[in-house]
Scaffold this motif. Structure first.
Motif, PDB file in Angstrom:
ATOM      1  N   ALA A   1       0.862  -1.174   0.000  1.00 50.36           N
ATOM      2  CA  ALA A   1       0.000   0.000   0.000  1.00 50.36           C
ATOM      3  C   ALA A   1       0.902   1.228   0.000  1.00 50.36           C
ATOM      4  CB  ALA A   1      -0.916   0.004   1.226  1.00 50.36           C
ATOM      5  N   PRO A   2       0.957   1.976  -1.091  1.00 49.91           N
ATOM      6  CA  PRO A   2       1.824   3.153  -1.135  1.00 49.91           C
ATOM      7  C   PRO A   2       1.390   4.194  -0.126  1.00 49.91           C
ATOM      8  CG  PRO A   2       0.334   3.135  -3.013  1.00 49.91           C
ATOM      9  CD  PRO A   2       0.169   1.815  -2.336  1.00 49.91           C
ATOM     10  N   SER A   3       2.333   4.949   0.374  1.00 47.88           N
ATOM     11  CA  SER A   3       2.030   5.965   1.375  1.00 47.88           C
ATOM     12  C   SER A   3       1.437   7.201   0.699  1.00 47.88           C
ATOM     13  CB  SER A   3       3.294   6.359   2.132  1.00 47.88           C
ATOM     14  OG  SER A   3       4.171   7.068   1.282  1.00 47.88           O
ATOM     15  N   PRO A   4       0.688   8.009   1.449  1.00 55.44           N
ATOM     16  CA  PRO A   4       0.201   9.281   0.896  1.00 55.44           C
ATOM     17  C   PRO A   4       1.335  10.165   0.396  1.00 55.44           C
ATOM     18  CG  PRO A   4      -0.946   8.770   2.942  1.00 55.44           C
ATOM     19  CD  PRO A   4       0.160   7.757   2.811  1.00 55.44           C
ATOM     20  N   GLY A   5       2.520  10.047   1.032  1.00 55.05           N
ATOM     21  CA  GLY A   5       3.671  10.842   0.607  1.00 55.05           C
ATOM     22  C   GLY A   5       4.207  10.447  -0.747  1.00 55.05           C
ATOM     23  N   VAL A   6       3.758   9.313  -1.266  1.00 54.48           N
ATOM     24  CA  VAL A   6       4.127   8.881  -2.620  1.00 54.48           C
ATOM     25  C   VAL A   6       2.997   9.191  -3.599  1.00 54.48           C
ATOM     26  CG1 VAL A   6       4.607   6.852  -4.057  1.00 54.48           C
ATOM     27  CG2 VAL A   6       5.717   7.095  -1.832  1.00 54.48           C
ATOM     28  N   ILE A   7       1.762   8.915  -3.176  1.00 55.94           N
ATOM     29  CA  ILE A   7       0.619   9.052  -4.074  1.00 55.94           C
ATOM     30  C   ILE A   7       0.308  10.515  -4.402  1.00 55.94           C
ATOM     31  CG2 ILE A   7      -1.902   8.800  -4.195  1.00 55.94           C
ATOM     32  CD1 ILE A   7      -0.340   6.300  -4.946  1.00 55.94           C
ATOM     33  N   TYR A   8       0.282  11.384  -3.397  1.00 58.94           N
ATOM     34  CA  TYR A   8      -0.150  12.757  -3.662  1.00 58.94           C
ATOM     35  C   TYR A   8       0.828  13.546  -4.542  1.00 58.94           C
ATOM     36  CZ  TYR A   8      -4.191  12.023  -0.753  1.00 58.94           C
ATOM     37  OH  TYR A   8      -5.390  11.553  -0.262  1.00 58.94           O
ATOM     38  N   PRO A   9       2.142  13.393  -4.382  1.00 54.75           N
ATOM     39  CA  PRO A   9       3.031  14.035  -5.356  1.00 54.75           C
ATOM     40  C   PRO A   9       2.834  13.509  -6.773  1.00 54.75           C
ATOM     41  CG  PRO A   9       4.230  13.515  -3.348  1.00 54.75           C
ATOM     42  CD  PRO A   9       2.895  12.851  -3.229  1.00 54.75           C
ATOM     43  N   THR A  10       2.521  12.220  -6.911  1.00 57.30           N
ATOM     44  CA  THR A  10       2.239  11.651  -8.235  1.00 57.30           C
ATOM     45  C   THR A  10       0.990  12.282  -8.828  1.00 57.30           C
ATOM     46  OG1 THR A  10       3.245   9.535  -7.601  1.00 57.30           O
ATOM     47  CG2 THR A  10       1.770   9.515  -9.503  1.00 57.30           C
ATOM     48  N   LEU A  11      -0.034  12.452  -8.010  1.00 61.10           N
ATOM     49  CA  LEU A  11      -1.259  13.099  -8.488  1.00 61.10           C
ATOM     50  C   LEU A  11      -0.992  14.551  -8.883  1.00 61.10           C
ATOM     51  CD1 LEU A  11      -3.770  11.654  -5.867  1.00 61.10           C
ATOM     52  CD2 LEU A  11      -3.796  11.235  -8.342  1.00 61.10           C
ATOM     53  N   MET A  12      -0.166  15.239  -8.107  1.00 60.22           N
ATOM     54  CA  MET A  12       0.174  16.626  -8.443  1.00 60.22           C
ATOM     55  C   MET A  12       0.908  16.704  -9.774  1.00 60.22           C
ATOM     56  SD  MET A  12       1.335  18.101  -4.696  1.00 60.22           S
ATOM     57  CE  MET A  12       1.975  19.600  -5.440  1.00 60.22           C
ATOM     58  N   MET A  13       1.808  15.738 -10.006  1.00 60.51           N
ATOM     59  CA  MET A  13       2.544  15.726 -11.261  1.00 60.51           C
ATOM     60  C   MET A  13       1.597  15.479 -12.437  1.00 60.51           C
ATOM     61  SD  MET A  13       5.627  13.192 -12.486  1.00 60.51           S
ATOM     62  CE  MET A  13       4.550  11.773 -12.405  1.00 60.51           C
ATOM     63  N   LEU A  14       0.665  14.535 -12.277  1.00 56.28           N
ATOM     64  CA  LEU A  14      -0.298  14.253 -13.344  1.00 56.28           C
ATOM     65  C   LEU A  14      -1.186  15.459 -13.608  1.00 56.28           C
ATOM     66  CD1 LEU A  14      -1.325  10.611 -12.345  1.00 56.28           C
ATOM     67  CD2 LEU A  14      -0.052  11.291 -14.392  1.00 56.28           C
ATOM     68  N   ASP A  15      -1.513  16.184 -12.547  1.00 55.32           N
ATOM     69  CA  ASP A  15      -2.309  17.405 -12.694  1.00 55.32           C
ATOM     70  C   ASP A  15      -1.533  18.460 -13.467  1.00 55.32           C
ATOM     71  OD1 ASP A  15      -4.249  19.313 -12.454  1.00 55.32           O
ATOM     72  OD2 ASP A  15      -4.343  19.287 -10.278  1.00 55.32           O
ATOM     73  N   GLU A  16      -0.257  18.608 -13.133  1.00 58.28           N
ATOM     74  CA  GLU A  16       0.573  19.601 -13.822  1.00 58.28           C
ATOM     75  C   GLU A  16       0.773  19.234 -15.288  1.00 58.28           C
ATOM     76  OE1 GLU A  16       4.109  19.679 -11.526  1.00 58.28           O
ATOM     77  OE2 GLU A  16       3.236  20.817  -9.853  1.00 58.28           O
ATOM     78  N   LEU A  17       0.788  17.920 -15.584  1.00 60.73           N
ATOM     79  CA  LEU A  17       0.935  17.466 -16.968  1.00 60.73           C
ATOM     80  C   LEU A  17      -0.372  17.577 -17.745  1.00 60.73           C
ATOM     81  CD1 LEU A  17       3.092  14.247 -16.417  1.00 60.73           C
ATOM     82  CD2 LEU A  17       3.842  16.387 -17.484  1.00 60.73           C
ATOM     83  N   GLY A  18      -1.460  17.918 -17.036  1.00 63.21           N
ATOM     84  CA  GLY A  18      -2.759  18.029 -17.692  1.00 63.21           C
ATOM     85  C   GLY A  18      -3.420  16.693 -17.958  1.00 63.21           C
ATOM     86  N   GLN A  19      -2.931  15.620 -17.315  1.00 65.03           N
ATOM     87  CA  GLN A  19      -3.482  14.284 -17.563  1.00 65.03           C
ATOM     88  C   GLN A  19      -4.612  13.921 -16.607  1.00 65.03           C
ATOM     89  OE1 GLN A  19      -0.181  11.537 -17.702  1.00 65.03           O
ATOM     90  NE2 GLN A  19       0.753  12.560 -19.456  1.00 65.03           N
ATOM     91  N   VAL A  20      -4.697  14.651 -15.483  1.00 68.31           N
ATOM     92  CA  VAL A  20      -5.843  14.506 -14.583  1.00 68.31           C
ATOM     93  C   VAL A  20      -6.299  15.899 -14.186  1.00 68.31           C
ATOM     94  CG1 VAL A  20      -5.007  12.285 -13.672  1.00 68.31           C
ATOM     95  CG2 VAL A  20      -4.517  14.406 -12.418  1.00 68.31           C
ATOM     96  N   ALA A  21      -7.549  15.972 -13.763  1.00 71.69           N
ATOM     97  CA  ALA A  21      -8.098  17.223 -13.247  1.00 71.69           C
ATOM     98  C   ALA A  21      -8.691  16.925 -11.880  1.00 71.69           C
ATOM     99  CB  ALA A  21      -9.167  17.769 -14.192  1.00 71.69           C
ATOM    100  N   SER A  22      -8.591  17.886 -10.989  1.00 62.37           N
ATOM    101  CA  SER A  22      -9.098  17.683  -9.631  1.00 62.37           C
ATOM    102  C   SER A  22     -10.254  18.632  -9.350  1.00 62.37           C
ATOM    103  CB  SER A  22      -7.984  17.903  -8.604  1.00 62.37           C
ATOM    104  OG  SER A  22      -7.499  19.233  -8.673  1.00 62.37           O
ATOM    105  N   ALA A  23     -11.194  18.152  -8.554  1.00 56.75           N
ATOM    106  CA  ALA A  23     -12.326  18.968  -8.123  1.00 56.75           C
ATOM    107  C   ALA A  23     -12.474  18.809  -6.618  1.00 56.75           C
ATOM    108  CB  ALA A  23     -13.601  18.525  -8.832  1.00 56.75           C
ATOM    109  N   ALA A  24     -12.647  19.915  -5.928  1.00 53.43           N
ATOM    110  CA  ALA A  24     -12.758  19.875  -4.474  1.00 53.43           C
ATOM    111  C   ALA A  24     -14.084  19.252  -4.066  1.00 53.43           C
ATOM    112  CB  ALA A  24     -12.631  21.278  -3.899  1.00 53.43           C
ATOM    113  N   GLU A  25     -14.007  18.351  -3.096  1.00 57.81           N
ATOM    114  CA  GLU A  25     -15.197  17.760  -2.476  1.00 57.81           C
ATOM    115  C   GLU A  25     -15.012  17.871  -0.977  1.00 57.81           C
ATOM    116  OE1 GLU A  25     -16.038  13.786  -3.749  1.00 57.81           O
ATOM    117  OE2 GLU A  25     -17.055  14.473  -5.556  1.00 57.81           O
ATOM    118  N   GLY A  26     -15.445  18.973  -0.417  1.00 58.28           N
ATOM    119  CA  GLY A  26     -15.201  19.231   0.990  1.00 58.28           C
ATOM    120  C   GLY A  26     -13.712  19.442   1.206  1.00 58.28           C
ATOM    121  N   SER A  27     -13.129  18.640   2.094  1.00 60.95           N
ATOM    122  CA  SER A  27     -11.702  18.765   2.383  1.00 60.95           C
ATOM    123  C   SER A  27     -10.854  17.876   1.478  1.00 60.95           C
ATOM    124  CB  SER A  27     -11.434  18.401   3.846  1.00 60.95           C
ATOM    125  OG  SER A  27     -11.840  17.064   4.107  1.00 60.95           O
ATOM    126  N   ARG A  28     -11.510  17.139   0.586  1.00 62.65           N
ATOM    127  CA  ARG A  28     -10.788  16.218  -0.282  1.00 62.65           C
ATOM    128  C   ARG A  28     -10.872  16.651  -1.736  1.00 62.65           C
ATOM    129  NH1 ARG A  28     -12.635  10.207   0.899  1.00 62.65           N
ATOM    130  NH2 ARG A  28     -14.644  11.063   0.248  1.00 62.65           N
TER     131      ARG A  28
END
Length: 198
Positions: free
Chosen positions: A90-117
């Protein structure tokens, strides 16, 4: 020596005044499984064998693949990877969230706020990148499936517990200088060789 439910036997404790071995799993009340830190080691190790299977760029592809299946939160991605690996990694949040940020910066994913998540969804650019890398994704998923821990069969678990109990009882009541110790070692060595030759 008669068999006894392993939960009662406590690996050779007295049951009804007699020392007994573990019950065969096909008998009433017998058998148990091994998970987590048993024969397979820690389930959530961040740098374990499953983690070493992920080559450079694999985690990014795996995360993109999971988001392509459906929009997910970061925690859901961690849980999905844990499920894919059979609980071995199970990867740690410290690995997953930087990966998500990188994908967001590359324009390959988009994020939408849902409360605090944040809920992450794949973009057309992400779909195109994933399609281009599909052979690598298929290979990655096959490696993960092949590396999943295998649960030992209940009869093997029972036999190992019985051997452990028999050895402890015999060694407690045997003179270490006697020839019995040598005979036990020879039996164990011979059995090990037979198992290797199966």
């Amino acid at each position: 020596m008669r068999f006894c439910n392993q939960d009662q036997s406590n690996q050779g404790a007295r049951c009804g005044g007699e020392r007994r071995f573990a019950r065969h799993p096909d008998q009433e009340g017998g058998g148990h499984g091994m998970r987590g830190g048993g024969m397979h080691g820690p389930r959530h190790g961040r740098g374990g064998r499953m983690a070493r299977l992920l080559e450079h760029g694999d985690l990014r592809l795996l995360v993109l693949h999971l988001i392509n299946e459906k929009p997910r939160h970061g925690y859901e991605i961690i849980k999905a990877i844990e499920d894919l690996s059979g609980g071995a990694y199970a990867p740690s949040p410290g690995v997953i969230y930087p990966t998500l940020m990188m994908l967001d910066e590359l324009g390959q994913v988009a994020s939408a706020a849902e409360g605090s998540r944040k809920l992450f969804s794949i973009t057309p650019e992400g779909k195109a990148s994933l399609a281009e890398a599909q052979p690598a994704v298929d290979s990655l998923l096959a490696r993960i499936a092949a590396a999943q821990p295998r649960e030992m069969a209940p009869p093997v678990i029972r036999a190992m517990e019985n051997l452990r109990t028999a050895l402890r009882l015999k060694l407690e009541n045997t003179d270490r200088a006697s020839g019995t110790i040598r005979r036990i070692a020879d039996l164990l060595d011979g059995t090990a060789r037979q198992i290797e030759d199966l």
